[in-house]
Design an enzyme around this catalytic site. Sequence first.
Site, short mmCIF file in Angstrom:
data_model
loop_
_atom_site.label_atom_id
_atom_site.label_comp_id
_atom_site.label_asym_id
_atom_site.label_seq_id
_atom_site.Cartn_x
_atom_site.Cartn_y
_atom_site.Cartn_z
CG ASP A 272 -9.83 24.80 -18.35
OD1 ASP A 272 -9.54 25.67 -19.13
OD2 ASP A 272 -8.59 24.06 -17.91
N GLY B 133 3.24 18.87 -21.45
CA GLY B 133 1.72 19.06 -21.38
C GLY B 133 1.91 19.72 -19.92
CG HIS C 98 -5.38 24.77 -18.03
ND1 HIS C 98 -6.36 25.50 -18.18
CD2 HIS C 98 -4.41 25.66 -18.41
CE1 HIS C 98 -6.29 26.64 -18.64
NE2 HIS C 98 -4.80 26.80 -18.76
#
Length: 104
Positions: A30, A1, A58
Amino acid sequence: GNPANTNACILSKYAPSIPKTNFSCMTRLDQNRAQAQIANRLGVSNDKVSNVIIWGNHSSTQFPDVAHATVEINGKVMSVPEAVKDDNYLKNEFISTVQQRGAA
């Protein structure tokens, strides 16, 4: 991730001479994207939308949240869900658009 939030948190702790307000991470992008989606939907400028939250990192698993977001329309401040008046959009298209970084 993508541990952007975690890295920003760790850095802010171990670099105490740098003000915490100077730290942000990719989720700020975002958040800006989510805010712009709402502003565009409501026909207002981005600065009229406040308190949009991005939960998570993210990545495509992030969760854009407008439950506490507000928008100012013609001088009146109201909740984003009240202004949008489309729970289906907020629970589906809006979330997937932000999660997919506009590619949805």
